[in-house]
Design an enzyme around this catalytic site. Structure first.
Site, PDB file in Angstrom:
ATOM      1  N   ARG A  45      -7.612 170.195  15.690  1.00 36.97           N
ATOM      2  CA  ARG A  45      -7.296 169.443  16.917  1.00 36.97           C
ATOM      3  C   ARG A  45      -7.542 167.964  16.616  1.00 36.97           C
ATOM      4  O   ARG A  45      -8.027 167.616  15.550  1.00 36.97           O
ATOM      5  CB  ARG A  45      -8.059 169.938  18.139  1.00 36.97           C
ATOM      6  CG  ARG A  45      -9.418 170.494  17.969  1.00 36.97           C
ATOM      7  CD  ARG A  45     -10.451 169.525  17.455  1.00 36.97           C
ATOM      8  NE  ARG A  45     -10.471 168.280  18.216  1.00 36.97           N
ATOM      9  CZ  ARG A  45     -10.970 167.149  17.802  1.00 36.97           C
ATOM     10  NH1 ARG A  45     -11.492 167.054  16.580  1.00 36.97           N
ATOM     11  NH2 ARG A  45     -10.974 166.075  18.548  1.00 36.97           N
ATOM     12  N   GLN A 197     -16.263 168.806  22.101  1.00 35.15           N
ATOM     13  CA  GLN A 197     -15.944 168.140  20.826  1.00 35.15           C
ATOM     14  C   GLN A 197     -17.005 167.108  20.450  1.00 35.15           C
ATOM     15  O   GLN A 197     -17.255 166.861  19.269  1.00 35.15           O
ATOM     16  CB  GLN A 197     -14.580 167.435  20.912  1.00 35.15           C
ATOM     17  CG  GLN A 197     -13.378 168.349  20.962  1.00 35.15           C
ATOM     18  CD  GLN A 197     -12.940 168.642  22.376  1.00 35.15           C
ATOM     19  OE1 GLN A 197     -13.757 168.648  23.303  1.00 35.15           O
ATOM     20  NE2 GLN A 197     -11.666 168.892  22.576  1.00 35.15           N
ATOM     21  N   ASP A 238      -4.659 159.937  22.365  1.00 38.96           N
ATOM     22  CA  ASP A 238      -3.623 160.935  22.051  1.00 38.96           C
ATOM     23  C   ASP A 238      -2.220 160.382  22.232  1.00 38.96           C
ATOM     24  O   ASP A 238      -1.276 160.849  21.610  1.00 38.96           O
ATOM     25  CB  ASP A 238      -3.818 162.176  22.920  1.00 38.96           C
ATOM     26  CG  ASP A 238      -5.007 162.954  22.420  1.00 38.96           C
ATOM     27  OD1 ASP A 238      -6.140 162.593  22.772  1.00 38.96           O
ATOM     28  OD2 ASP A 238      -4.813 163.886  21.619  1.00 38.96           O
ATOM     29  N   ASN A 248      -6.251 160.117  26.670  1.00 39.10           N
ATOM     30  CA  ASN A 248      -7.259 160.626  25.733  1.00 39.10           C
ATOM     31  C   ASN A 248      -7.986 161.772  26.424  1.00 39.10           C
ATOM     32  O   ASN A 248      -7.695 162.113  27.582  1.00 39.10           O
ATOM     33  CB  ASN A 248      -8.213 159.505  25.319  1.00 39.10           C
ATOM     34  CG  ASN A 248      -9.092 159.908  24.139  1.00 39.10           C
ATOM     35  OD1 ASN A 248      -8.601 160.434  23.137  1.00 39.10           O
ATOM     36  ND2 ASN A 248     -10.396 159.690  24.243  1.00 39.10           N
ATOM     37  N   LYS A 249      -8.932 162.354  25.728  1.00 43.08           N
ATOM     38  CA  LYS A 249      -9.662 163.522  26.235  1.00 43.08           C
ATOM     39  C   LYS A 249     -10.156 163.323  27.661  1.00 43.08           C
ATOM     40  O   LYS A 249     -10.634 162.239  28.008  1.00 43.08           O
ATOM     41  CB  LYS A 249     -10.837 163.791  25.286  1.00 43.08           C
ATOM     42  CG  LYS A 249     -11.719 164.961  25.621  1.00 43.08           C
ATOM     43  CD  LYS A 249     -10.967 166.252  25.838  1.00 43.08           C
ATOM     44  CE  LYS A 249     -10.052 166.639  24.706  1.00 43.08           C
ATOM     45  NZ  LYS A 249      -9.110 167.726  25.071  1.00 43.08           N
TER      46      LYS A 249
HETATM   47  O1  MRU Z   1      -7.983 168.440  22.712  1.00 42.24           O
HETATM   48  P1  MRU Z   1      -8.304 167.660  21.469  1.00 42.24           P
HETATM   49  O2  MRU Z   1      -9.630 167.999  20.876  1.00 42.24           O
HETATM   50  O3  MRU Z   1      -7.177 167.726  20.470  1.00 42.24           O
HETATM   51  O4  MRU Z   1      -8.392 166.160  21.972  1.00 42.24           O
HETATM   52  C1  MRU Z   1      -8.711 165.166  21.045  1.00 42.24           C
HETATM   53  C2  MRU Z   1      -8.881 163.840  21.633  1.00 42.24           C
HETATM   54  O5  MRU Z   1      -8.700 163.618  22.811  1.00 42.24           O
HETATM   55  C3  MRU Z   1      -9.203 162.725  20.684  1.00 42.24           C
HETATM   56  O6  MRU Z   1     -10.017 161.773  21.296  1.00 42.24           O
HETATM   57  C4  MRU Z   1      -7.887 162.047  20.262  1.00 42.24           C
HETATM   58  O7  MRU Z   1      -7.010 163.011  19.750  1.00 42.24           O
HETATM   59  C5  MRU Z   1      -8.096 160.981  19.269  1.00 42.24           C
HETATM   60  S1  MRU Z   1      -8.358 161.671  17.677  1.00 42.24           S
HETATM   61  C6  MRU Z   1      -8.448 160.515  16.490  1.00 42.24           C
END
Ligand code: MRU
Length: 350
Positions: A45, A197, A238, A248-249
């Site tokens: 991910r 995460q 993202d 983003n997350k």
């Molecule tokens: O759901 P995920 O774990 O894929 O989400 C990841 C994030 O939101 C990260 O902050 C984002 O991808 C930046 S990664 C360099």
């Protein structure tokens, strides 16, 4: 450096991020379908890492193709690209990587490449996407480290580290570069419910690198800022819309609003492949809604009563007005982002 994802003779090998930090287990994907499943189920991910996985998944799928003619091979290639595109909707790096593989395919096909040559070109480009991602993170880190004063206490959300990229990381790349410059850095890692995460992955990476790390639960952020325990925030992204709105997350938006309230800089670190000039603003970014189980359970233990409705949007959008600067491998963009991001994407320093 952490081996997030690798291409070898057996297939595409990834560290299983669902199992960290309890166990360091590597999964070998031997088909494109297995790579797609690994992306959907979060074995791998993080926006840039998903892009690299999709490129490798396409190259792997096509390497295994038994097509003898380019017509059949082209049909299978299109199907494999569609398979990857259906895995996760928010991180634009996934679609960027698929488009790049399509461009490579089209250029080779137009030049009269045979099926074997097409396979080789796709594999070479997937490897190049991997290596370029590591290089981008290092360059981005060097740019971003200039924004980090010595003796900084940096808050980060989710995992934007080596595990979320081909290596080194975006937000954590900025932190790593600052540490490599000899700056004294302490990191506050938000736990990042529901998938954790921050608690599991960011803390694991940073502790492995010997970087001072403190994990807090998401609801402690406001108080930590109010008590003066945070100097700046760095997160990944993202998808960044043309106007600088940042997906983003889930939880990032809250952190950004809090940073503004407490007068703290809020930096976003992301490669150019995360900037989506075709999306004018954050309202047009598709937000993935994930499985209820991520919210209802921790491991096999149920937290919520049967019958309660659940929401699980995996991302949120932080409006550009909360973003102090966006760090990329081509330099640092500042407001107005409509201008600075477009300049960076087109290759001119902001
Ligand atoms: O759901 P995920 O774990 O894929 O989400 C990841 C994030 O939101 C990260 O902050 C984002 O991808 C930046 S990664 C360099």
């Amino acid at each position: 450096m952490l081996p997030t994802i690798e291409w070898n003779d057996s297939g595409v090998v990834m560290i299983d991020q669902r199992k960290l930090p309890a166990s360091e287990i590597y999964v070998t994907c031997r088909t494109a379908k297995e790579v797609a499943k690994a992306i959907t189920t979060m074995v791998i991910r993080g926006a840039p890492a998903i892009g690299v996985a999709a490129a490798m998944g396409i190259a792997l799928g096509m390497r295994r193709s038994t097509a003898t003619g380019t017509k059949q091979f082209t049909t299978e290639f299109q199907r494999t690209c569609d398979l990857m595109a259906a895995t996760r909707p928010t991180a634009v790096n996934l679609f960027w990587a698929i488009e790049r593989m399509k461009t490579t395919f089209a250029a080779a096909a137009q030049g009269g490449a045979s099926v074997d040559e097409l396979k080789q070109r796709l594999e070479a480009d997937a490897r190049a996407i991997h290596d370029e991602d590591v290089q981008s993170c290092r360059t981005m880190g060097a740019h971003g480290a200039a924004l980090v004063p010595d003796e900084s206490r940096i808050l980060t959300h989710c995992n934007a580290g080596a595990l979320a990229t081909a290596g080194y990381g975006t937000a954590l790349g900025v932190i790593r570069a600052a540490v490599e410059q000899g700056k004294k850095i302490a990191v506050l890692a938000d736990e990042t419910r529901p998938f954790l995460q921050g608690a599991r992955l960011t803390a694991w990476e940073l502790v492995k690198d010997g970087i001072d790390t403190t994990v807090i639960t998401d609801n402690m952020t406001a108080s930590m800022m109010r008590l003066g325990h945070v100097d700046l925030v760095v997160v990944g992204a993202d998808r960044i819309a043309a106007n600088g709105d940042v997906a983003n997350k889930i939880g990032t938006y809250g952190v950004a609003v809090l940073a503004k309230e407490h007068g703290l800089p809020f930096y976003v670190a992301a490669p150019i492949s995360t900037i989506d000039l075709n999306t004018p603003d954050g309202t047009r970014i598709p937000i993935e809604e994930r499985n209820d189980r991520e919210v209802t359970h921790v491991g096999s233990s149920r937290l919520t009563p049967e019958g309660a409705r659940i929401r699980n949007p995996a991302f949120d959008v932080t409006p550009a007005k909360y973003v102090t600067a966006i760090v990329t491998e081509r330099g640092i963009a500042r407001p107005p982002y409509e201008i600075s991001l477009a300049q960076l994407v087109r290759g001119r320093e902001a």
